[in-house]
Design an enzyme around this catalytic site. Structure first.
Site, mmCIF file in Angstrom:
data_model
loop_
_atom_site.group_PDB
_atom_site.id
_atom_site.type_symbol
_atom_site.label_atom_id
_atom_site.label_comp_id
_atom_site.label_asym_id
_atom_site.label_seq_id
_atom_site.Cartn_x
_atom_site.Cartn_y
_atom_site.Cartn_z
ATOM 1 C CE1 TYR A 71 6.846 7.672 9.913
ATOM 2 C CE2 TYR A 71 8.724 9.204 9.411
ATOM 3 C CZ TYR A 71 7.963 8.170 8.913
ATOM 4 O OH TYR A 71 8.385 7.030 8.226
ATOM 5 C CD GLN A 109 3.563 -4.285 2.920
ATOM 6 O OE1 GLN A 109 4.375 -3.756 2.493
ATOM 7 N NE2 GLN A 109 2.580 -4.920 2.396
ATOM 8 C CG HIS A 127 6.861 -2.001 7.215
ATOM 9 N ND1 HIS A 127 6.405 -1.808 6.039
ATOM 10 C CD2 HIS A 127 7.820 -3.049 7.123
ATOM 11 C CE1 HIS A 127 6.952 -2.626 4.972
ATOM 12 N NE2 HIS A 127 7.701 -3.060 5.679
ATOM 13 C CB CYS A 135 14.899 7.226 23.940
ATOM 14 S SG CYS A 135 16.433 8.201 24.221
ATOM 15 C CB CYS A 158 17.889 9.745 29.128
ATOM 16 S SG CYS A 158 17.951 9.635 27.393
ATOM 17 N N GLY A 195 -4.620 -4.904 -0.519
ATOM 18 C CA GLY A 195 -4.071 -3.166 -0.412
ATOM 19 C C GLY A 195 -2.619 -2.811 -0.387
ATOM 20 C CB SER A 197 2.194 -1.134 -4.359
ATOM 21 O OG SER A 197 3.214 -0.915 -3.497
ATOM 22 C CG ASN A 221 -4.615 -3.098 -5.331
ATOM 23 O OD1 ASN A 221 -5.186 -2.085 -5.692
ATOM 24 N ND2 ASN A 221 -3.775 -3.264 -4.609
ATOM 25 N N PRO A 222 -8.211 -2.566 -5.802
ATOM 26 C CG PRO A 222 -8.498 -0.175 -5.191
ATOM 27 C CD PRO A 222 -8.137 -1.368 -4.821
HETATM 28 C C1 BJW Z 1 -6.457 -0.373 -2.235
HETATM 29 C C2 BJW Z 1 -7.429 0.772 -1.787
HETATM 30 C C3 BJW Z 1 -8.561 0.108 -1.254
HETATM 31 C C4 BJW Z 1 -5.902 1.869 -2.806
HETATM 32 N N1 BJW Z 1 -8.529 -1.082 -1.120
HETATM 33 N N2 BJW Z 1 -6.250 -1.371 -1.799
HETATM 34 C C5 BJW Z 1 15.480 -6.545 -2.695
HETATM 35 C C6 BJW Z 1 15.352 -5.752 -3.926
HETATM 36 C C7 BJW Z 1 15.333 -4.103 -4.052
HETATM 37 C C8 BJW Z 1 15.490 -3.504 -2.764
HETATM 38 C C9 BJW Z 1 15.601 -4.005 -1.749
HETATM 39 C C10 BJW Z 1 15.614 -5.433 -1.586
HETATM 40 N N3 BJW Z 1 15.392 -5.629 -0.390
HETATM 41 C C11 BJW Z 1 15.371 -4.614 0.413
HETATM 42 C C12 BJW Z 1 15.331 -3.491 -0.461
HETATM 43 C C13 BJW Z 1 15.580 -1.927 -0.163
HETATM 44 C C14 BJW Z 1 13.921 -1.809 0.354
HETATM 45 C C15 BJW Z 1 13.039 -1.777 -0.593
HETATM 46 O O1 BJW Z 1 12.363 -2.762 -0.806
HETATM 47 N N4 BJW Z 1 12.905 -0.740 -1.479
HETATM 48 C C16 BJW Z 1 12.144 -0.674 -2.687
HETATM 49 C C17 BJW Z 1 11.528 0.578 -2.838
HETATM 50 C C18 BJW Z 1 12.558 -1.451 -4.047
HETATM 51 N N5 BJW Z 1 13.368 -2.401 1.677
HETATM 52 C C19 BJW Z 1 14.123 -2.126 2.799
HETATM 53 O O2 BJW Z 1 14.986 -1.073 2.940
HETATM 54 C C20 BJW Z 1 13.667 -2.886 4.025
HETATM 55 N N6 BJW Z 1 14.659 -3.249 4.630
HETATM 56 C C21 BJW Z 1 15.528 -4.195 4.401
HETATM 57 O O3 BJW Z 1 15.125 -5.217 3.658
HETATM 58 O O4 BJW Z 1 16.465 -4.320 5.050
HETATM 59 C C22 BJW Z 1 17.413 -5.356 4.908
HETATM 60 C C23 BJW Z 1 18.057 -4.476 3.449
HETATM 61 C C24 BJW Z 1 18.342 -3.260 3.450
HETATM 62 C C25 BJW Z 1 19.012 -2.542 2.125
HETATM 63 C C26 BJW Z 1 19.068 -3.294 1.332
HETATM 64 C C27 BJW Z 1 19.002 -4.941 1.346
HETATM 65 C C28 BJW Z 1 18.615 -5.423 2.601
HETATM 66 C C29 BJW Z 1 12.850 -1.994 5.002
HETATM 67 C C30 BJW Z 1 11.444 -1.411 4.332
HETATM 68 C C31 BJW Z 1 10.725 -0.618 5.214
HETATM 69 C C32 BJW Z 1 9.701 0.099 4.654
HETATM 70 N N7 BJW Z 1 9.003 1.044 5.371
HETATM 71 C C33 BJW Z 1 7.712 1.796 4.803
HETATM 72 C C34 BJW Z 1 7.681 3.063 5.738
HETATM 73 C C35 BJW Z 1 7.369 2.767 7.300
HETATM 74 C C36 BJW Z 1 7.025 3.989 7.935
HETATM 75 C C37 BJW Z 1 5.806 4.973 7.462
HETATM 76 O O5 BJW Z 1 4.773 4.450 7.017
HETATM 77 O O6 BJW Z 1 6.428 6.021 6.928
HETATM 78 O O7 BJW Z 1 6.510 0.962 4.929
HETATM 79 S S1 BJW Z 1 7.923 2.283 3.287
HETATM 80 C C38 BJW Z 1 6.139 2.253 2.946
HETATM 81 O O8 BJW Z 1 5.764 1.140 1.918
HETATM 82 C C39 BJW Z 1 5.630 1.584 4.375
HETATM 83 C C40 BJW Z 1 4.684 0.621 3.842
HETATM 84 O O9 BJW Z 1 4.211 -0.315 4.741
HETATM 85 C C41 BJW Z 1 5.304 0.085 2.526
HETATM 86 C C42 BJW Z 1 4.481 -0.554 1.584
HETATM 87 O O10 BJW Z 1 3.594 -0.035 0.974
HETATM 88 P P1 BJW Z 1 2.131 -0.397 0.588
HETATM 89 O O11 BJW Z 1 1.377 -0.731 1.933
HETATM 90 O O12 BJW Z 1 2.284 -1.419 -0.411
HETATM 91 O O13 BJW Z 1 1.581 1.033 0.092
HETATM 92 P P2 BJW Z 1 1.429 1.476 -1.458
HETATM 93 O O14 BJW Z 1 1.014 2.795 -1.103
HETATM 94 O O15 BJW Z 1 2.720 1.326 -2.067
HETATM 95 O O16 BJW Z 1 0.291 0.844 -1.976
HETATM 96 C C43 BJW Z 1 -1.236 0.959 -1.672
HETATM 97 C C44 BJW Z 1 -1.888 -0.154 -2.517
HETATM 98 O O17 BJW Z 1 -3.283 0.113 -1.997
HETATM 99 C C45 BJW Z 1 -1.942 0.248 -4.036
HETATM 100 O O18 BJW Z 1 -1.682 -1.064 -4.771
HETATM 101 C C46 BJW Z 1 -3.472 0.776 -4.439
HETATM 102 O O19 BJW Z 1 -3.827 0.403 -5.574
HETATM 103 C C47 BJW Z 1 -4.258 0.083 -2.958
HETATM 104 N N8 BJW Z 1 -5.395 0.503 -2.844
HETATM 105 N N9 BJW Z 1 -6.955 1.948 -2.358
HETATM 106 C C48 BJW Z 1 -7.553 -2.017 -1.533
HETATM 107 N N10 BJW Z 1 -9.728 1.195 -1.002
HETATM 108 ZN ZN ZN Z 2 16.364 7.967 26.555
#
Ligand code: BJW
Ligand code: ZN
Length: 250
Positions: A71, A109, A127, A135, A158, A195, A197, A221-222
């Site tokens: 991170y 996000q 997020h 802490c 602390c 942008g 997925s 999204n491309p």
């Molecule tokens: C371009 C481009 C250009 C390229 N121009 N575009 C219901 C069903 C199933 C599972 C679950 C559910 N509810 C909850 C879950 C569990 C889980 C989940 O969703 N799992 C899935 C994998 C299925 N969700 C959670 O745990 C969430 N919590 C929650 O719901 O709590 C209650 C609960 C818990 C457990 C069970 C049930 C309920 C929390 C989710 C937290 C996500 N955190 C992250 C990490 C953050 C810190 C870090 O960065 O390290 O957030 S994961 C990661 O994914 C990050 C991102 O914000 C997030 C989304 O990703 P994003 O932004 O879409 O990126 P990519 O890489 O996937 O896509 C990029 C896109 O850009 C692509 O489409 C490219 O084509 C495009 N692109 N170039 C425009 N130039």
């Molecule tokens: Zn502390």
């Protein structure tokens, strides 16, 4: 950057006539600033890791040093990168909406702070942020912009270990933030999904929520996502190319 794609006339009209716009961004908008998307393969020292296995509370418990180094590298990388034309266009859109009495909500996000650095003021960070570290012993949170960490994990006054202020898999999103996003989506007449997925819940559900509340829903999204076929417009292009043209329509 490549040429701006020409936008369908119906989309330009929808943007021009919208009075409440909500936009949700994902990692793709920052790809044009040089930040790899979440699902892009990791490189260098991290090439053998799966990001979805580092972004969990279990990974931090197992190996806090490794997870906080990852991170911290990403935090430093985000600090070195600059906002691109897509971020700037969204900040312009917000300003134009404010000047013309329309509502604009930016939901992201992303944890890289590039929207704020581009001038967006009203940003809902679903997020969390790479810059805020918390802490795990006393709960104190601080901004760490430009700070050099001396240990991994970095330590609080602390003595407790700090963790990044991001939302990991299995953790709940900040309640006020997701509620604010859901309200903006329920009220909007235009929803832009940029942008992302759409793979991660509950953020991805906002796309369907917008459609269910009769908003015009647009993807930028491309690579068309699983949602593209049932959205009103799927613009196949990069954020940095498409968003300036969209902002010009307002
Ligand atoms: C371009 C481009 C250009 C390229 N121009 N575009 C219901 C069903 C199933 C599972 C679950 C559910 N509810 C909850 C879950 C569990 C889980 C989940 O969703 N799992 C899935 C994998 C299925 N969700 C959670 O745990 C969430 N919590 C929650 O719901 O709590 C209650 C609960 C818990 C457990 C069970 C049930 C309920 C929390 C989710 C937290 C996500 N955190 C992250 C990490 C953050 C810190 C870090 O960065 O390290 O957030 S994961 C990661 O994914 C990050 C991102 O914000 C997030 C989304 O990703 P994003 O932004 O879409 O990126 P990519 O890489 O996937 O896509 C990029 C896109 O850009 C692509 O489409 C490219 O084509 C495009 N692109 N170039 C425009 N130039
Ligand atoms: Zn502390």
């Amino acid at each position: 950057m490549s040429e701006a794609p020409s936008l369908p006339a119906g989309l330009v009209d929808a943007v021009r006539n919208a009075s409440r716009i909500a936009a949700m961004t994902g990692a793709g908008i920052s790809a044009d600033s040089g930040i790899p998307t979440f699902r892009d393969a990791l490189s260098g020292l991290w090439a053998h890791y799966d990001p979805s296995e580092l972004a969990t509370p279990e990974a931090f418990e197992r190996d806090p040093s490794r997870v906080t180094r990852w991170y911290d590298e990403r935090r430093c990388q985000a600090e070195r990168c600059t906002p691109n034309a897509g971020h700037t266009a969204l900040a312009t859109l917000e300003r134009r909406c404010r000047e013309t009495g329309r509502r604009f909500t930016l939901i992201t996000q992303n944890v890289d702070r590039l929207h704020q650095r581009a001038g967006s003021e009203n940003v809902l960070e679903l997020h969390g942020s790479l810059c805020r570290w918390r802490c795990t012993a006393c709960g104190e949170e601080r901004e760490t912009w430009g700070e050099v960490f001396e240990t991994y994990p970095p330590l609080c006054g602390c003595g407790g270990p700090r963790r990044p202020g991001v939302v990991w898999f299995g953790e709940t999103l900040p309640r006020e933030t997701i509620r604010g996003a859901q309200e903006a989506v329920a009220e909007c007449d235009l929803f832009l999904s940029i942008g992302t997925s759409g793979a991660v819940m509950p953020a991805a559900a906002l796309i369907a929520d917008a459609k269910a509340s009769w908003a015009t829903v647009v993807e930028v999204n491309p690579h068309p996502t699983r949602y593209a076929s049932w959205l009103d417009y799927a613009v196949a292009g990069r954020g940095a190319d498409v968003l300036p043209a969209l902002a010009d329509a307002v």
